[in-house]
Design a protein around this motif. Sequence first.
Motif, PDB file in Angstrom:
ATOM      1  N   LEU A 198      56.368  93.707  23.042  1.00 28.98           N
ATOM      2  CA  LEU A 198      56.379  93.068  24.354  1.00 28.98           C
ATOM      3  C   LEU A 198      56.266  94.104  25.460  1.00 28.98           C
ATOM      4  O   LEU A 198      55.538  93.922  26.439  1.00 28.98           O
ATOM      5  CB  LEU A 198      57.669  92.259  24.509  1.00 28.98           C
ATOM      6  N   ALA A 199      56.974  95.197  25.302  1.00 25.80           N
ATOM      7  CA  ALA A 199      56.916  96.262  26.319  1.00 25.80           C
ATOM      8  C   ALA A 199      55.494  96.777  26.465  1.00 25.80           C
ATOM      9  O   ALA A 199      55.030  97.053  27.577  1.00 25.80           O
ATOM     10  CB  ALA A 199      57.849  97.395  25.947  1.00 25.80           C
ATOM     11  N   THR A 200      54.799  96.886  25.356  1.00 29.00           N
ATOM     12  CA  THR A 200      53.420  97.360  25.401  1.00 29.00           C
ATOM     13  C   THR A 200      52.530  96.371  26.122  1.00 29.00           C
ATOM     14  O   THR A 200      51.630  96.758  26.868  1.00 29.00           O
ATOM     15  CB  THR A 200      52.901  97.593  23.974  1.00 29.00           C
ATOM     16  N   VAL A 201      52.794  95.092  25.896  1.00 30.79           N
ATOM     17  CA  VAL A 201      52.021  94.087  26.608  1.00 30.79           C
ATOM     18  C   VAL A 201      52.187  94.287  28.110  1.00 30.79           C
ATOM     19  O   VAL A 201      51.200  94.351  28.856  1.00 30.79           O
ATOM     20  CB  VAL A 201      52.483  92.666  26.217  1.00 30.79           C
ATOM     21  N   TYR A 202      53.423  94.448  28.546  1.00 29.05           N
ATOM     22  CA  TYR A 202      53.662  94.652  29.967  1.00 29.05           C
ATOM     23  C   TYR A 202      53.010  95.938  30.469  1.00 29.05           C
ATOM     24  O   TYR A 202      52.386  95.970  31.519  1.00 29.05           O
ATOM     25  CB  TYR A 202      55.163  94.684  30.255  1.00 29.05           C
ATOM     26  N   ARG A 203      53.185  97.008  29.686  1.00 33.18           N
ATOM     27  CA  ARG A 203      52.626  98.289  30.131  1.00 33.18           C
ATOM     28  C   ARG A 203      51.103  98.222  30.207  1.00 33.18           C
ATOM     29  O   ARG A 203      50.499  98.750  31.143  1.00 33.18           O
ATOM     30  CB  ARG A 203      53.078  99.419  29.203  1.00 33.18           C
ATOM     31  N   SER A 204      50.493  97.562  29.258  1.00 35.60           N
ATOM     32  CA  SER A 204      49.034  97.478  29.259  1.00 35.60           C
ATOM     33  C   SER A 204      48.538  96.634  30.423  1.00 35.60           C
ATOM     34  O   SER A 204      47.566  96.991  31.093  1.00 35.60           O
ATOM     35  CB  SER A 204      48.555  96.859  27.949  1.00 35.60           C
ATOM     36  N   LEU A 205      49.220  95.527  30.653  1.00 36.19           N
ATOM     37  CA  LEU A 205      48.793  94.679  31.756  1.00 36.19           C
ATOM     38  C   LEU A 205      48.905  95.428  33.071  1.00 36.19           C
ATOM     39  O   LEU A 205      48.025  95.345  33.929  1.00 36.19           O
ATOM     40  CB  LEU A 205      49.650  93.403  31.798  1.00 36.19           C
ATOM     41  N   GLU A 206      49.980  96.173  33.215  1.00 40.30           N
ATOM     42  CA  GLU A 206      50.159  96.977  34.429  1.00 40.30           C
ATOM     43  C   GLU A 206      49.005  97.957  34.598  1.00 40.30           C
ATOM     44  O   GLU A 206      48.434  98.075  35.678  1.00 40.30           O
ATOM     45  CB  GLU A 206      51.494  97.731  34.336  1.00 40.30           C
ATOM     46  N   ALA A 207      48.656  98.623  33.505  1.00 42.93           N
ATOM     47  CA  ALA A 207      47.566  99.596  33.566  1.00 42.93           C
ATOM     48  C   ALA A 207      46.250  98.903  33.915  1.00 42.93           C
ATOM     49  O   ALA A 207      45.489  99.373  34.762  1.00 42.93           O
ATOM     50  CB  ALA A 207      47.449 100.316  32.236  1.00 42.93           C
ATOM     51  N   LEU A 208      45.994  97.777  33.283  1.00 41.98           N
ATOM     52  CA  LEU A 208      44.756  97.056  33.537  1.00 41.98           C
ATOM     53  C   LEU A 208      44.691  96.577  34.980  1.00 41.98           C
ATOM     54  O   LEU A 208      43.617  96.487  35.574  1.00 41.98           O
ATOM     55  CB  LEU A 208      44.636  95.870  32.573  1.00 41.98           C
TER      56      LEU A 208
ATOM     57  N   MET B 126      36.703 101.293  38.538  1.00 41.54           N
ATOM     58  CA  MET B 126      36.861 100.386  37.377  1.00 41.54           C
ATOM     59  C   MET B 126      36.643 101.146  36.073  1.00 41.54           C
ATOM     60  O   MET B 126      35.525 101.314  35.608  1.00 41.54           O
ATOM     61  CB  MET B 126      35.859  99.239  37.472  1.00 41.54           C
ATOM     62  N   LYS B 127      37.712 101.587  35.456  1.00 41.10           N
ATOM     63  CA  LYS B 127      37.611 102.371  34.234  1.00 41.10           C
ATOM     64  C   LYS B 127      37.167 101.476  33.077  1.00 41.10           C
ATOM     65  O   LYS B 127      37.375 100.282  33.075  1.00 41.10           O
ATOM     66  CB  LYS B 127      38.964 103.000  33.913  1.00 41.10           C
ATOM     67  N   THR B 128      36.551 102.078  32.079  1.00 38.18           N
ATOM     68  CA  THR B 128      36.136 101.252  30.939  1.00 38.18           C
ATOM     69  C   THR B 128      36.693 101.814  29.643  1.00 38.18           C
ATOM     70  O   THR B 128      36.366 101.365  28.554  1.00 38.18           O
ATOM     71  CB  THR B 128      34.598 101.191  30.831  1.00 38.18           C
ATOM     72  N   GLN B 129      37.530 102.831  29.785  1.00 33.87           N
ATOM     73  CA  GLN B 129      38.147 103.456  28.627  1.00 33.87           C
ATOM     74  C   GLN B 129      39.539 102.870  28.412  1.00 33.87           C
ATOM     75  O   GLN B 129      40.482 103.224  29.089  1.00 33.87           O
ATOM     76  CB  GLN B 129      38.254 104.974  28.897  1.00 33.87           C
ATOM     77  N   TYR B 130      39.650 101.968  27.444  1.00 32.30           N
ATOM     78  CA  TYR B 130      40.930 101.319  27.221  1.00 32.30           C
ATOM     79  C   TYR B 130      41.653 101.904  26.015  1.00 32.30           C
ATOM     80  O   TYR B 130      41.016 102.370  25.070  1.00 32.30           O
ATOM     81  CB  TYR B 130      40.749  99.825  26.979  1.00 32.30           C
ATOM     82  N   THR B 131      42.955 101.829  26.011  1.00 35.10           N
ATOM     83  CA  THR B 131      43.701 102.145  24.793  1.00 35.10           C
ATOM     84  C   THR B 131      43.481 100.971  23.832  1.00 35.10           C
ATOM     85  O   THR B 131      43.008  99.909  24.222  1.00 35.10           O
ATOM     86  CB  THR B 131      45.203 102.276  25.054  1.00 35.10           C
ATOM     87  N   ARG B 132      43.874 101.166  22.595  1.00 34.84           N
ATOM     88  CA  ARG B 132      43.714 100.102  21.612  1.00 34.84           C
ATOM     89  C   ARG B 132      44.358  98.801  22.094  1.00 34.84           C
ATOM     90  O   ARG B 132      43.749  97.738  22.078  1.00 34.84           O
ATOM     91  CB  ARG B 132      44.381 100.505  20.293  1.00 34.84           C
ATOM     92  N   SER B 133      45.599  98.924  22.524  1.00 37.46           N
ATOM     93  CA  SER B 133      46.334  97.747  22.985  1.00 37.46           C
ATOM     94  C   SER B 133      45.644  97.092  24.166  1.00 37.46           C
ATOM     95  O   SER B 133      45.490  95.866  24.213  1.00 37.46           O
ATOM     96  CB  SER B 133      47.741  98.142  23.375  1.00 37.46           C
ATOM     97  N   GLN B 134      45.242  97.912  25.105  1.00 40.73           N
ATOM     98  CA  GLN B 134      44.568  97.362  26.283  1.00 40.73           C
ATOM     99  C   GLN B 134      43.311  96.621  25.878  1.00 40.73           C
ATOM    100  O   GLN B 134      43.020  95.529  26.374  1.00 40.73           O
ATOM    101  CB  GLN B 134      44.235  98.472  27.280  1.00 40.73           C
ATOM    102  N   ALA B 135      42.565  97.195  24.956  1.00 36.49           N
ATOM    103  CA  ALA B 135      41.329  96.562  24.507  1.00 36.49           C
ATOM    104  C   ALA B 135      41.616  95.208  23.857  1.00 36.49           C
ATOM    105  O   ALA B 135      40.928  94.227  24.110  1.00 36.49           O
ATOM    106  CB  ALA B 135      40.604  97.473  23.526  1.00 36.49           C
ATOM    107  N   ARG B 136      42.659  95.170  23.044  1.00 40.86           N
ATOM    108  CA  ARG B 136      43.005  93.905  22.398  1.00 40.86           C
ATOM    109  C   ARG B 136      43.373  92.846  23.425  1.00 40.86           C
ATOM    110  O   ARG B 136      42.993  91.678  23.293  1.00 40.86           O
ATOM    111  CB  ARG B 136      44.171  94.108  21.426  1.00 40.86           C
ATOM    112  N   ILE B 137      44.122  93.292  24.436  1.00 44.93           N
ATOM    113  CA  ILE B 137      44.529  92.351  25.469  1.00 44.93           C
ATOM    114  C   ILE B 137      43.320  91.834  26.234  1.00 44.93           C
ATOM    115  O   ILE B 137      43.189  90.639  26.481  1.00 44.93           O
ATOM    116  CB  ILE B 137      45.543  93.017  26.406  1.00 44.93           C
ATOM    117  N   VAL B 138      42.424  92.726  26.581  1.00 45.81           N
ATOM    118  CA  VAL B 138      41.221  92.304  27.289  1.00 45.81           C
ATOM    119  C   VAL B 138      40.446  91.304  26.442  1.00 45.81           C
ATOM    120  O   VAL B 138      39.954  90.294  26.933  1.00 45.81           O
ATOM    121  CB  VAL B 138      40.330  93.514  27.637  1.00 45.81           C
ATOM    122  N   ARG B 139      40.365  91.583  25.156  1.00 47.31           N
ATOM    123  CA  ARG B 139      39.628  90.690  24.256  1.00 47.31           C
ATOM    124  C   ARG B 139      40.264  89.285  24.259  1.00 47.31           C
ATOM    125  O   ARG B 139      39.567  88.283  24.376  1.00 47.31           O
ATOM    126  CB  ARG B 139      39.642  91.266  22.831  1.00 47.31           C
ATOM    127  N   VAL B 140      41.579  89.267  24.158  1.00 55.32           N
ATOM    128  CA  VAL B 140      42.250  87.965  24.146  1.00 55.32           C
ATOM    129  C   VAL B 140      42.049  87.233  25.472  1.00 55.32           C
ATOM    130  O   VAL B 140      41.724  86.042  25.494  1.00 55.32           O
ATOM    131  CB  VAL B 140      43.759  88.126  23.879  1.00 55.32           C
TER     132      VAL B 140
END
Lengths: 132, 132
Positions: free
Chosen positions: B41-51, B1-15
């Motif tokens: 939108l592509a970033t949303v998908y990519r971030s969700l995939e990574a998460l 369980m990684k805890t190092q998120y990209t900016r986008s990933q962090a925002r998504i997790v926050r939301v």
Amino acid sequence: MKTQYTRSQARIVRVLKSLNAAISAQDLYLELKNREQPLGLATVYRSLEALKLQGTVQARTLPTGESLYSLISQDQHHLTCVNCGQSIPIDECPVHNLEERLQQSHRFQVYYHTLEFFGRCYQCQLIDSANS
Amino acid sequence: MKTQYTRSQARIVRVLKSLNAAISAQDLYLELKNREQPLGLATVYRSLEALKLQGTVQARTLPTGESLYSLISQDQHHLTCVNCGQSIPIDECPVHNLEERLQQSHRFQVYYHTLEFFGRCYQCQLIDSANS
DNA sequence: ATGAATGCAAACAATTTGCAACGGC
DNA sequence: GCCGTTGCAAATTGTTTGCATTCAT
């Protein structure tokens, strides 16, 4: 549970019975093309939809967005790897009591259920640790 | 369980944390547009995939083919009507013992599981009997 | 003869991908 | 300056729909 099928629906049920496994609509389309006469792809989808409403067929949607169809009761549950997508069938299922209770408490007529575990398979864990 | 998120990933997790419910990628995209700055939108998908690969987020795919994402542990199980699509959340879950056992017997690192019941809701049963 | 079922091709919707621009270390 | 991250637009994929034809009763 209706038992009056259209010709196409009957053919699909026959194929599903003989396969005894879950299959995608696209593959079912190909399978039908091989076996006897082809069936239009749209008809395959329409028939599966109808069979689903009748409680004959169940669908499980993969993470890729495509759905696998099977006769209800032929289904198994799975352990799926989020990394490589590999899907391992499992036999146990501890939910039947709950299903009974839900039918009553929500007056819901349950046709079937899906249960799926997601995580990392052993191989992918090994690869991960090798890469770090 | 990684805890190092990209900016986008962090925002998504926050939301996702603030929503405390499952949401589709498209709606998440709109939500982000409303909140602060938009996110492609592509970033949303990519971030969700990574998460998802990191075991932070889980996805449940609807019969319509679209996926709902939520933080793992925020999810609930459901009773879904194959006719009208209505989805009723349920609280009980009898699978944790099984999950433990699977982790060991298959050396599988389980992140989460989905459990869903499909059938006909009470209203749809009533409509059916009225029409026959 | 009539309404349901089917096939084909066009339409859709969610998601993915290629590629150029950007940003943090 | 370099490499990973992002945005945009185009491409892809599974599925659905419109409509003219065929089938069963």
